[in-house]
Design a protein around this motif. Sequence first.
Motif, PDB file in Angstrom:
ATOM      1  N   ARG A 315       0.833  -1.200   0.000  1.00 56.92           N
ATOM      2  CA  ARG A 315       0.000   0.000   0.000  1.00 56.92           C
ATOM      3  C   ARG A 315       0.872   1.256   0.000  1.00 56.92           C
ATOM      4  N   VAL A 316       1.853   1.267   0.886  1.00 57.49           N
ATOM      5  CA  VAL A 316       2.727   2.433   0.986  1.00 57.49           C
ATOM      6  C   VAL A 316       3.511   2.630  -0.304  1.00 57.49           C
ATOM      7  N   HIS A 317       3.966   1.530  -0.873  1.00 58.71           N
ATOM      8  CA  HIS A 317       4.693   1.603  -2.138  1.00 58.71           C
ATOM      9  C   HIS A 317       3.841   2.254  -3.220  1.00 58.71           C
ATOM     10  N   ALA A 318       2.615   1.819  -3.325  1.00 53.08           N
ATOM     11  CA  ALA A 318       1.721   2.356  -4.357  1.00 53.08           C
ATOM     12  C   ALA A 318       1.487   3.845  -4.131  1.00 53.08           C
ATOM     13  N   GLU A 319       1.343   4.227  -2.885  1.00 49.36           N
ATOM     14  CA  GLU A 319       1.134   5.646  -2.554  1.00 49.36           C
ATOM     15  C   GLU A 319       2.351   6.472  -2.954  1.00 49.36           C
ATOM     16  N   LYS A 320       3.530   5.938  -2.627  1.00 47.71           N
ATOM     17  CA  LYS A 320       4.766   6.652  -2.961  1.00 47.71           C
ATOM     18  C   LYS A 320       4.853   6.879  -4.456  1.00 47.71           C
ATOM     19  N   ARG A 321       4.590   5.814  -5.213  1.00 45.84           N
ATOM     20  CA  ARG A 321       4.719   5.895  -6.666  1.00 45.84           C
ATOM     21  C   ARG A 321       3.674   6.845  -7.263  1.00 45.84           C
ATOM     22  N   ALA A 322       2.474   6.809  -6.694  1.00 45.49           N
ATOM     23  CA  ALA A 322       1.411   7.687  -7.205  1.00 45.49           C
ATOM     24  C   ALA A 322       1.773   9.136  -6.941  1.00 45.49           C
ATOM     25  N   ALA A 323       2.326   9.399  -5.751  1.00 47.30           N
ATOM     26  CA  ALA A 323       2.724  10.771  -5.405  1.00 47.30           C
ATOM     27  C   ALA A 323       3.847  11.245  -6.306  1.00 47.30           C
TER      28      ALA A 323
ATOM     29  N   MET C   1      -9.740  -2.665  15.210  1.00 39.78           N
ATOM     30  CA  MET C   1     -10.774  -2.355  14.212  1.00 39.78           C
ATOM     31  C   MET C   1     -10.127  -2.171  12.851  1.00 39.78           C
ATOM     32  N   SER C   2     -10.775  -2.680  11.827  1.00 36.09           N
ATOM     33  CA  SER C   2     -10.179  -2.534  10.492  1.00 36.09           C
ATOM     34  C   SER C   2     -10.240  -1.071  10.088  1.00 36.09           C
ATOM     35  N   ASP C   3      -9.171  -0.616   9.472  1.00 39.25           N
ATOM     36  CA  ASP C   3      -9.057   0.779   9.061  1.00 39.25           C
ATOM     37  C   ASP C   3      -9.242   0.844   7.554  1.00 39.25           C
ATOM     38  N   PRO C   4     -10.343   1.413   7.092  1.00 42.03           N
ATOM     39  CA  PRO C   4     -10.628   1.416   5.649  1.00 42.03           C
ATOM     40  C   PRO C   4      -9.518   2.068   4.836  1.00 42.03           C
ATOM     41  N   SER C   5      -8.801   3.014   5.430  1.00 41.36           N
ATOM     42  CA  SER C   5      -7.759   3.693   4.667  1.00 41.36           C
ATOM     43  C   SER C   5      -6.565   2.782   4.443  1.00 41.36           C
ATOM     44  N   LYS C   6      -6.497   1.673   5.188  1.00 42.34           N
ATOM     45  CA  LYS C   6      -5.356   0.769   5.036  1.00 42.34           C
ATOM     46  C   LYS C   6      -5.646  -0.390   4.091  1.00 42.34           C
ATOM     47  N   GLU C   7      -6.901  -0.472   3.682  1.00 44.29           N
ATOM     48  CA  GLU C   7      -7.255  -1.612   2.840  1.00 44.29           C
ATOM     49  C   GLU C   7      -6.753  -1.416   1.432  1.00 44.29           C
ATOM     50  N   TRP C   8      -6.455  -2.526   0.771  1.00 43.73           N
ATOM     51  CA  TRP C   8      -6.164  -2.474  -0.644  1.00 43.73           C
ATOM     52  C   TRP C   8      -7.477  -2.177  -1.369  1.00 43.73           C
ATOM     53  N   PRO C   9      -7.483  -1.214  -2.251  1.00 43.09           N
ATOM     54  CA  PRO C   9      -8.733  -0.873  -2.940  1.00 43.09           C
ATOM     55  C   PRO C   9      -9.269  -2.040  -3.781  1.00 43.09           C
ATOM     56  N   LEU C  10     -10.541  -1.938  -4.100  1.00 40.76           N
ATOM     57  CA  LEU C  10     -11.202  -2.968  -4.887  1.00 40.76           C
ATOM     58  C   LEU C  10     -11.141  -2.599  -6.364  1.00 40.76           C
ATOM     59  N   TRP C  11     -10.890  -3.576  -7.182  1.00 41.67           N
ATOM     60  CA  TRP C  11     -10.844  -3.392  -8.632  1.00 41.67           C
ATOM     61  C   TRP C  11     -11.815  -4.361  -9.278  1.00 41.67           C
ATOM     62  N   GLU C  12     -12.468  -3.924 -10.317  1.00 41.25           N
ATOM     63  CA  GLU C  12     -13.349  -4.829 -11.068  1.00 41.25           C
ATOM     64  C   GLU C  12     -12.562  -5.423 -12.223  1.00 41.25           C
ATOM     65  N   VAL C  13     -12.872  -6.676 -12.530  1.00 35.44           N
ATOM     66  CA  VAL C  13     -12.106  -7.401 -13.534  1.00 35.44           C
ATOM     67  C   VAL C  13     -13.001  -7.808 -14.698  1.00 35.44           C
ATOM     68  N   PHE C  14     -12.498  -7.584 -15.900  1.00 43.16           N
ATOM     69  CA  PHE C  14     -13.213  -7.967 -17.120  1.00 43.16           C
ATOM     70  C   PHE C  14     -12.290  -8.857 -17.933  1.00 43.16           C
ATOM     71  N   VAL C  15     -12.836  -9.961 -18.423  1.00 45.35           N
ATOM     72  CA  VAL C  15     -12.013 -10.925 -19.153  1.00 45.35           C
ATOM     73  C   VAL C  15     -12.593 -11.173 -20.530  1.00 45.35           C
ATOM     74  N   ARG C  16     -11.710 -11.176 -21.535  1.00 41.35           N
ATOM     75  CA  ARG C  16     -12.140 -11.658 -22.840  1.00 41.35           C
ATOM     76  C   ARG C  16     -11.500 -13.018 -22.999  1.00 41.35           C
ATOM     77  N   GLY C  17     -12.337 -14.051 -23.026  1.00 38.38           N
ATOM     78  CA  GLY C  17     -11.818 -15.408 -23.053  1.00 38.38           C
ATOM     79  C   GLY C  17     -11.302 -15.835 -24.404  1.00 38.38           C
ATOM     80  N   LYS C  18     -11.928 -15.338 -25.452  1.00 34.96           N
ATOM     81  CA  LYS C  18     -11.524 -15.765 -26.796  1.00 34.96           C
ATOM     82  C   LYS C  18     -11.553 -14.567 -27.708  1.00 34.96           C
TER      83      LYS C  18
END
Lengths: 329, 249, 97
Positions: A315-323, C1-18
């Motif tokens: 996470r920190v790495h990504a932030e650094k690179r984005a900045a 408590m989980s800290d939302p700012s520390k979470e890895w963000p969510l990404w949506e994935v799209f695949v073209r199989g063929k």
Amino acid sequence: MYTTDMSGKKKAEAVTEDPALIAAFEARVANDEFIEPKDWMPEAYRKTLVRQMSQHAHSEIVGMLPEGNWISRAPNLRRKAILLAKVQDEGGHGLYLYAAAETLGTSRDEMTEALLSGKAKYSTIFNYPTLTWADIGAIGWLVDGAAIMNQVPLQRTSYGPYARAMVRICKEESFHQRQGYEIMMHLAAGTPEQKRMAQDALNRWWWPSLMMFGPPDDKSPNTAQSMRWRIKRDTNDELRQKFVDITVPQAEAIGLTVPDDKLAWNEERGAYDFGEVDWEEFAAVVRGEGPVAKERLQARQKAWDEGAWVREAARVHAEKRAAAKLAAE
Amino acid sequence: MDAIATYALRLGDDSLILGQRLSEWCGHAPALEVDLSLANVALDQVGQATHFLNLAGELEGEGRDGDALAFRRDVMDFTNCLLVEQPNGDFAQTIARQLLFSHYQELLFTALTASSNTSIAAIAAKAVKETSYHATLASDWVVRLGDGTDESKARMVAGLDWMWRFADELFAMDDVDAAALKDGVGVDKAALRPAWDARIDATLAEATLVRPAPRRATTGGRIGHHSEHLGHLLSDMQFLQRAYPGATW
Amino acid sequence: MSDPSKEWPLWEVFVRGKGGLSHRHVGSVHAVDAKMALEHARDTYTRRMEGVSLWVLPSAQIVASDPGDAGALFEPAEDKVYRHPTFYKIPDGITHI
């Protein structure tokens, strides 16, 4: 299978929702339509789905552990590769389900916390230990067999993301059960020690597999609502009966004996009569007192704790690179 | 076992032992997505091992197949490099091992696609793509950890420091390699070193890491003189076949 | 408590199989940046497929129509039946149309 609530408590709904909205929602579901993330839904529905999906996901992740226990000791290269692929699939399934649950406003970290604190449950079956290689066969055959019976109907469950995750999961499940049964078949036809190993595994995994279908129907207050919302198609007892009827002949075909002296074909019913599940044991396992419940949570806690610095670093790495990128523009 | 069979055996043992190590992470990785990544690499390695070990058994011509070679040899007969048998340690140590090995393996397999032994060439050709992905994955993680937090940097430095003494062995050429090279079956591994150095240095630079200091190489894997780790790994891996001789699974 | 700012963000994935098919939404992964998102998408959603194309996109950047607007956005099309091929009566015997 994933939402056994033994508390018997009914939590009072603080919110009163517009009956017209509720009626419209129920009509859509009754009409076999799919509910998508941003559609209006009763709070009870949203809560139930979050609980079911996240606990289904937790089950997949915790489920990696009993089988993961034997990857390093798989007895040949083919079995090793197959088991590794299966356990990896389970991780993937957990991931699909967490992703589906997140569409309803919970986060992966929140769900993980609920699991580690003991607040969230996972399928009781994964609280049992894998003692021999035959257990790997028994799990694939019985546990995946039971899970498949539960999962196939979920492909048409009312919540879109859950249904789509289940379609994906079911496609990948096809080899899981087969590989388990194949292991048991091979062991049962092997050396006397192997046959003993296979029978012993069946003896230990049979009843816990029956418990996977949850409490008896008369102790399952949410069944009607779950069926209305297409989260369930058959009742617990119906599925349990179906499982017994399908699996007993499979055991007999490979010369293994189901450990139930009350088991008998009932010609009138066209089904097997079978013994009573030990509901005391079931309740204890649901409470968190299963044989290796502590080991399972300890393993997940350890992975979480020891992985914290890795997740933080990324996470920190990504932030650094984005900045840096921003500064350069 | 003649030189060519041994050559295939070494390729198989490298992949087998690394696959075994990586599969230890299954269910225990820092994040679910990472669990899947490591399992993918492990599966690829086990797949390569199966092909190479089966080939080695064939070339040996004494009725041993890949399983017999994997499960019924003792440490003195294992020919993997010392790098792959190193313990996983923390995630940084695992990634350090992966960085050094996967870039080597990608360069090696690319060269081996021209092997005069068509089986080796075919296995290598099939494995090049996945190995390229392993190398990229490893480099990306080294960069994230090296240029992440103070803690991750320290652990990445420690991981590389642990593994660095095993790098030279990858490129060493002995009699077996010389014979294989002469036949056109094998490649000049020493000649791969400059390209490997360039890749490693590029990754380290981007990771804001310094190249570990040169040190005495620890070798011996190719002739069955392993670290203390291999015996434990094998006693776990081989247990069932040893405990139930003659049984099939 | 989980800290939302520390979470890895969510990404949506799209695949073209063929080749020739469109990208399909297959789910999401957590990742810190695009590079990782692609790696995770590959390792999660394309484990059994070769030669696929992957798109990843931060979930937060997806702009969606509001289901409540479905009427305004989409219903007018129901009136305009002439966009649908079944509106036209083609005599029997004419094929490929």
